[in-house]
Design a protein around this motif. Structure first.
Motif, short mmCIF file in Angstrom:
data_model
loop_
_atom_site.label_atom_id
_atom_site.label_comp_id
_atom_site.label_asym_id
_atom_site.label_seq_id
_atom_site.Cartn_x
_atom_site.Cartn_y
_atom_site.Cartn_z
N ARG A 100 18.18 5.39 83.60
CA ARG A 100 18.55 5.33 81.96
C ARG A 100 19.42 4.14 81.59
O ARG A 100 20.31 3.40 82.36
CB ARG A 100 19.24 6.70 81.69
N TYR A 101 18.81 3.47 80.52
CA TYR A 101 19.54 2.30 79.76
C TYR A 101 19.95 1.22 80.92
O TYR A 101 18.93 0.67 81.55
CB TYR A 101 20.90 2.77 79.34
N SER A 102 21.19 1.07 81.48
CA SER A 102 21.35 -0.18 82.24
C SER A 102 21.18 0.06 83.70
O SER A 102 21.22 -0.94 84.53
CB SER A 102 22.69 -0.77 82.01
N SER A 103 20.97 1.30 84.08
CA SER A 103 20.72 1.63 85.41
C SER A 103 19.39 1.48 86.10
O SER A 103 18.43 1.69 85.20
CB SER A 103 21.27 3.24 85.80
N GLY A 104 19.27 1.11 87.53
CA GLY A 104 17.83 1.24 87.80
C GLY A 104 17.25 2.36 88.33
O GLY A 104 17.86 3.55 88.07
N GLY A 105 16.23 2.50 88.97
CA GLY A 105 15.40 3.51 89.45
C GLY A 105 14.83 4.19 88.29
O GLY A 105 14.48 3.82 87.14
N HIS A 106 14.10 5.57 88.77
CA HIS A 106 13.23 6.37 87.90
C HIS A 106 14.17 7.63 87.60
O HIS A 106 14.90 8.32 88.45
CB HIS A 106 12.00 6.70 88.62
N TRP A 107 14.26 7.89 86.19
CA TRP A 107 15.15 9.14 85.86
C TRP A 107 14.15 10.22 86.20
O TRP A 107 13.01 10.57 85.69
CB TRP A 107 15.26 9.06 84.26
N ARG A 108 14.71 11.18 86.99
CA ARG A 108 14.35 12.62 87.15
C ARG A 108 15.32 13.63 87.05
O ARG A 108 16.28 13.66 87.68
CB ARG A 108 13.93 12.60 88.70
N PRO A 109 15.44 13.94 85.73
CA PRO A 109 16.52 14.90 85.10
C PRO A 109 17.26 15.93 86.07
O PRO A 109 16.09 16.63 86.64
CB PRO A 109 15.92 15.51 83.91
N ILE A 110 18.25 15.78 86.41
CA ILE A 110 18.82 16.79 87.46
C ILE A 110 18.77 16.53 88.67
O ILE A 110 19.60 16.70 89.62
CB ILE A 110 18.77 18.41 86.80
N ARG A 111 17.62 16.26 89.38
CA ARG A 111 17.19 15.85 90.61
C ARG A 111 18.06 15.08 91.52
O ARG A 111 18.35 15.31 92.50
CB ARG A 111 15.69 15.58 90.69
N ASP A 112 18.50 14.00 90.87
CA ASP A 112 19.40 13.08 91.59
C ASP A 112 20.81 12.97 91.25
O ASP A 112 21.73 12.51 91.87
CB ASP A 112 18.72 11.65 91.43
N ASP A 113 21.20 13.81 90.15
CA ASP A 113 22.50 13.66 89.74
C ASP A 113 23.51 14.25 90.52
O ASP A 113 24.66 13.51 90.63
CB ASP A 113 22.61 14.53 88.43
N GLY A 114 23.28 15.21 91.42
CA GLY A 114 24.44 15.66 92.41
C GLY A 114 24.67 14.55 93.46
O GLY A 114 25.68 14.34 93.66
N ALA A 115 23.61 14.17 94.03
CA ALA A 115 23.84 13.07 95.15
C ALA A 115 24.50 11.73 94.53
O ALA A 115 25.45 11.14 95.22
CB ALA A 115 22.54 12.87 95.73
N ASP A 116 23.91 11.43 93.35
CA ASP A 116 24.24 10.14 92.71
C ASP A 116 25.91 10.31 92.31
O ASP A 116 26.64 9.35 92.47
CB ASP A 116 23.48 9.68 91.25
N GLY A 117 25.93 11.39 91.61
CA GLY A 117 27.62 11.66 91.28
C GLY A 117 28.61 11.74 92.42
O GLY A 117 29.84 11.09 92.57
#
Length: 127
Positions: A100-117
């Motif tokens: 999303r916006y200035s971040s790289g990668g592909h947005w997969r809602p909720i799926r990556d949020d825990g590990a990325d956080g």
């Protein structure tokens, strides 16, 4: 006893007492915009870091952090909110989520949020 309690409460609730309880901001704000933090798979996540400063330089020491990760554009967070916390001695860290916006990668809602956080929190702790 009741008179003493009532007098104590009256003293606490007077405007002068309330004004004395509020402290003036102790810091200015230093901004580090679009710091690219690598996730576990190497994807770069765009992060703004706002730190307490004095006289144009970052203040020395460690500060507690207020963290926000958002799919709605980190640049839309109101400056008044950021400055409030920073001026009172907090670091503020705002990150665009993956894809999303200035971040790289592909947005997969909720799926990556825990590990990325968790990666973001680890990075903050290392600073």
């Amino acid at each position: 006893m009741q008179t003493r309690l009532a007098l104590s409460l009256l003293t606490l609730l007077t405007p002068g007492a309330i004004l004395r309880a509020q402290t003036a901001p102790a810091y200015d704000t230093a901004a580090l915009r679009n710091v690219m933090i690598a996730a576990r798979d190497g994807v770069k996540l765009a992060t703004d870091v706002y730190l307490p400063a004095r006289n144009g330089s970052m203040a020395a020491g460690k500060f507690p952090a207020v963290v926000e990760r958002t799919p709605y554009n980190k640049d839309s967070v109101p400056a008044v909110l950021v400055n409030y916390y920073v001026r009172h001695g907090y670091a503020v860290v705002i990150q665009d989520v993956r894809g999303r916006y200035s971040s790289g990668g592909h947005w997969r809602p909720i799926r990556d949020d825990g590990a990325d956080g968790a990666e973001l929190l680890r990075w903050i702790g290392e600073q």
